[in-house]
Design a protein around this motif. Structure first.
Motif, PDB file in Angstrom:
ATOM      1  N   SER A   1       0.678  -1.124  -0.089  1.00  0.00           N
ATOM      2  CA  SER A   1      -0.004  -0.120   0.139  1.00  0.00           C
ATOM      3  C   SER A   1       1.087   1.210   0.154  1.00  0.00           C
ATOM      4  O   SER A   1       1.754   1.110   0.493  1.00  0.00           O
ATOM      5  CB  SER A   1      -1.027  -0.066   1.324  1.00  0.00           C
ATOM      6  OG  SER A   1      -1.719   1.178   1.265  1.00  0.00           O
ATOM      7  N   ARG A   2       0.407   2.365  -0.558  1.00  0.00           N
ATOM      8  CA  ARG A   2       1.128   3.514  -0.775  1.00  0.00           C
ATOM      9  C   ARG A   2       1.371   4.172   0.907  1.00  0.00           C
ATOM     10  O   ARG A   2       0.323   4.290   1.726  1.00  0.00           O
ATOM     11  CB  ARG A   2       0.155   4.586  -1.486  1.00  0.00           C
ATOM     12  CG  ARG A   2       0.834   5.899  -1.654  1.00  0.00           C
ATOM     13  CD  ARG A   2      -0.199   7.230  -2.132  1.00  0.00           C
ATOM     14  NE  ARG A   2      -0.864   6.620  -3.316  1.00  0.00           N
ATOM     15  CZ  ARG A   2      -1.776   7.008  -3.782  1.00  0.00           C
ATOM     16  NH1 ARG A   2      -2.294   8.270  -3.274  1.00  0.00           N
ATOM     17  NH2 ARG A   2      -2.459   6.519  -4.992  1.00  0.00           N
ATOM     18  N   PRO A   3       2.684   4.469   0.884  1.00  0.00           N
ATOM     19  CA  PRO A   3       3.254   5.188   2.399  1.00  0.00           C
ATOM     20  C   PRO A   3       2.408   6.626   2.398  1.00  0.00           C
ATOM     21  O   PRO A   3       2.373   7.302   1.526  1.00  0.00           O
ATOM     22  CB  PRO A   3       4.648   4.821   2.243  1.00  0.00           C
ATOM     23  CG  PRO A   3       4.907   5.031   0.831  1.00  0.00           C
ATOM     24  CD  PRO A   3       3.931   4.134   0.206  1.00  0.00           C
ATOM     25  N   ILE A   4       2.261   6.953   3.682  1.00  0.00           N
ATOM     26  CA  ILE A   4       1.899   8.297   4.114  1.00  0.00           C
ATOM     27  C   ILE A   4       3.150   9.072   4.075  1.00  0.00           C
ATOM     28  O   ILE A   4       4.031   8.939   4.969  1.00  0.00           O
ATOM     29  CB  ILE A   4       0.865   8.494   5.291  1.00  0.00           C
ATOM     30  CG1 ILE A   4      -0.213   7.378   5.086  1.00  0.00           C
ATOM     31  CG2 ILE A   4       0.694   9.860   5.474  1.00  0.00           C
ATOM     32  CD1 ILE A   4      -1.106   7.268   6.441  1.00  0.00           C
ATOM     33  N   PRO A   5       3.196  10.121   3.219  1.00  0.00           N
ATOM     34  CA  PRO A   5       4.649  11.101   3.638  1.00  0.00           C
ATOM     35  C   PRO A   5       4.618  11.684   5.028  1.00  0.00           C
ATOM     36  O   PRO A   5       3.934  12.235   5.584  1.00  0.00           O
ATOM     37  CB  PRO A   5       4.110  12.225   2.319  1.00  0.00           C
ATOM     38  CG  PRO A   5       3.178  11.637   1.582  1.00  0.00           C
ATOM     39  CD  PRO A   5       2.371  10.723   2.289  1.00  0.00           C
ATOM     40  N   GLY A   6       5.901  11.338   5.322  1.00  0.00           N
ATOM     41  CA  GLY A   6       6.393  11.878   6.734  1.00  0.00           C
ATOM     42  C   GLY A   6       5.759  10.797   7.886  1.00  0.00           C
ATOM     43  O   GLY A   6       6.271  11.504   8.968  1.00  0.00           O
TER      44      GLY A   6
END
Length: 527
Positions: free
Chosen positions: A430-435
């Motif tokens: 799944s796409r990582p959440i920035p920061g």
């Protein structure tokens, strides 16, 4: 003998049912404890601040210790007596439960689960031995139906009981509840079970034990480490698998030499036993491996409480309750090759629904599918075992059923590891959440955050994100579960291949062949 007297002798009379009561209580304790813990894993994660891979060891440790004692149960029952050994197993399981309830760390809980498994691993084999000696081998199909009771109550009652205890009290009570039940079972066993007359008939294969038990434990440990590491290349996976596999290969080569090996591989010369074993192995990898993920879908994707997740799993047990008694009777009368493929068809039909799951799939559809799978399950497991046992002599049955059940344990561990690795890898994509990172510095993904918020809504305040992000994360999580279920569904279809070779004609039973030469040794069967 008239038809009426034959029918009467086939019934399980009052004295047998009294003994069956002891066995059923012990089996319920053992099987409930597996299904109760399955819904408690998210709770363990929060309480012990541990990863899913770490808390999964609370189940894996139980399975490993159980697999270790299976080969010893048959010999120990002859050497020390079934009643004495059964009561020791009950005491070990009960003491282990009390220690689990007092665990302060996840490491302690895993260690105490090993002790619990040493007792629980002996309860079903010894119980089956006691029951068969009381009922006689000619009623083995009906016997299977009686012992199917705890196997039905486990899937139905375990998740519900576990969810309710966690919601209204605390996780400690999923173990504490075993203390009064264990005390009652010990008193009941002391009063109801027949007196021991141990008659050691075979020498114990110490060399075989030194290869088989450590080999099994190491091999299954390596496989069970896969979900945590995600790759076979990790030393924690390949090293124990390599050493364990080498010990198992050495045992296979050695086991044809002694007259009474710990595990008699010569029995694979029996066609029915071999086909039944292969069918069961493939089926368990698919069904038991994916079965652990059904409650996880309800908990993680749908955000249900542990009690609700348990209630949603109940239709599967109810379906099995409908077909298992009928299947037990049919197994005494007709070849399983005519019934098992139909039951597998029901499982495949119900399973297909889970390959299509999303965050809003109808609960009516899912519960209906679980019920259909339960119908198929009740007509699959016990008939296959009965078919294999009927073609063995009474003396061979003990060794044959032990052989099949060790392979079942390997299949269950392999299935759980495969499905967990596939699901974990899918979720990690799944796409990582920035920061955003977790305490260990790993990036937090959209699916991971969505699952966390579903289970702990208060986290939404700590991570003020757009609702669309949570929605995307849940969609991805549901898709990850669906992909994993596709793999399991394909394996269910593969099961039809060995099942096509199950006997389709009535074959003479050899269970009574040994009785003219002396008292037969009873089978050792577990679920």
């Amino acid at each position: 003998m008239t038809q009426q007297s034959t029918a009467a002798s086939d019934r399980l009379d009052g004295s047998v049912l009294k003994i069956a009561g002891v066995v059923v209580i012990g089996a319920i304790m053992s099987i409930l404890d597996v299904t109760v813990v399955s819904v408690a894993l998210p709770t363990f994660q929060r309480e012990f601040d541990a990863s899913y891979a770490e808390v999964a060891w609370t189940m894996t440790a139980y399975t490993l210790s159980l697999a270790t004692v299976i080969p010893l149960s048959g010999w120990a029952a002859d050497r020390f007596g079934t009643k004495r050994l059964y009561m020791i197993a009950l005491a070990l399981f009960t003491i282990g439960s009390g220690l689990c309830a007092n665990a302060d760390t996840i490491g302690q809980l895993i260690g105490y689960r090993v002790l619990q498994g040493l007792g629980g691993g002996m309860l079903m084999p010894l119980g089956m031995t006691i029951m068969t000696r009381a009922a006689g081998p000619h009623r083995i199909g009906r016997l299977m139906a009686v012992l199917g009771i705890p196997m039905l109550l486990g899937p139905i009652g375990g998740p519900i009981l576990g969810g309710w205890l966690i919601d209204v009290a605390s996780w400690h009570w999923i173990f504490l509840i075993n203390l009064p039940i264990g005390a009652v079972a010990l008193v009941y066993a002391a009063l109801a079970l027949p007196k021991d007359n141990p008659e050691p008939s075979e020498s114990f294969d110490f060399i075989g034990m030194l290869m088989l038990s450590p080999g099994l434990a190491l091999f299954l440990y390596g496989i069970s480490s896969l979900p945590e590491t995600g790759t076979f290349a990790d030393t924690k996976v390949w090293a124990p698998m390599l050493v364990g596999g080498a010990l198992l290969v050495a045992f296979v080569l050695y086991s044809f030499r002694p007259r009474h090996p710990l595990l008699d591989l010569r029995l694979f010369a029996n066609r029915n036993l071999t086909i039944a074993t292969v069918t069961m192995f493939v089926f368990i990898i698919a069904f038991m491996g994916a079965g652990l993920l059904f409650p996880s879908y309800f908990l993680q994707v749908r955000g249900e409480s542990t009690l609700t997740a348990g209630l949603l799993m109940a239709p599967q047990g109810l379906g099995a309750m409908v077909t298992m008694p009928v299947a037990g009777m049919l197994a005494d009368k007709m070849p399983v090759g005519r019934t098992v493929p139909f039951a597998l068809g029901l499982i495949a039909l119900g399973f297909f629904t889970f390959t299509q799951v999303d965050p809003e799939t109808s609960y009516v559809l899912l519960c209906g599918s679980l019920f259909v799978m339960g119908l198929g399950m009740g007509g699959t497991m016990m008939p296959i075992m009965t078919s294999a046992l009927k073609t063995l002599t009474a003396h061979e049955v003990a060794r044959g059923s032990t052989l099949v059940n060790i392979i079942q344990q390997i299949g269950g561990s392999v299935g759980a590891a495969i499905m967990s690795v596939i699901l974990t890898n899918e979720l990690n994509g799944s796409r990582p959440i920035p920061g955003a990172t977790d305490p260990s510095g790993e990036p937090i993904t959209e699916a991971g955050l969505a699952i966390a918020v579903q289970q702990q809504p208060e986290l939404a305040q700590q991570f003020p994100v757009e609702p669309s992000l949570i929605s995307r994360g849940l969609d991805y999580a549901a898709s990850s579960f669906a992909t994993t279920f596709w793999v399991a569904f394909a394996l269910v279809l593969v099961t039809f291949i060995p099942a096509a070779f199950l006997p389709r004609r009535r074959e003479p039973s050899h269970l009574l062949d040994d009785q003219q030469a002396g008292q037969a040794k009873a089978p050792v069967i577990i679920h």
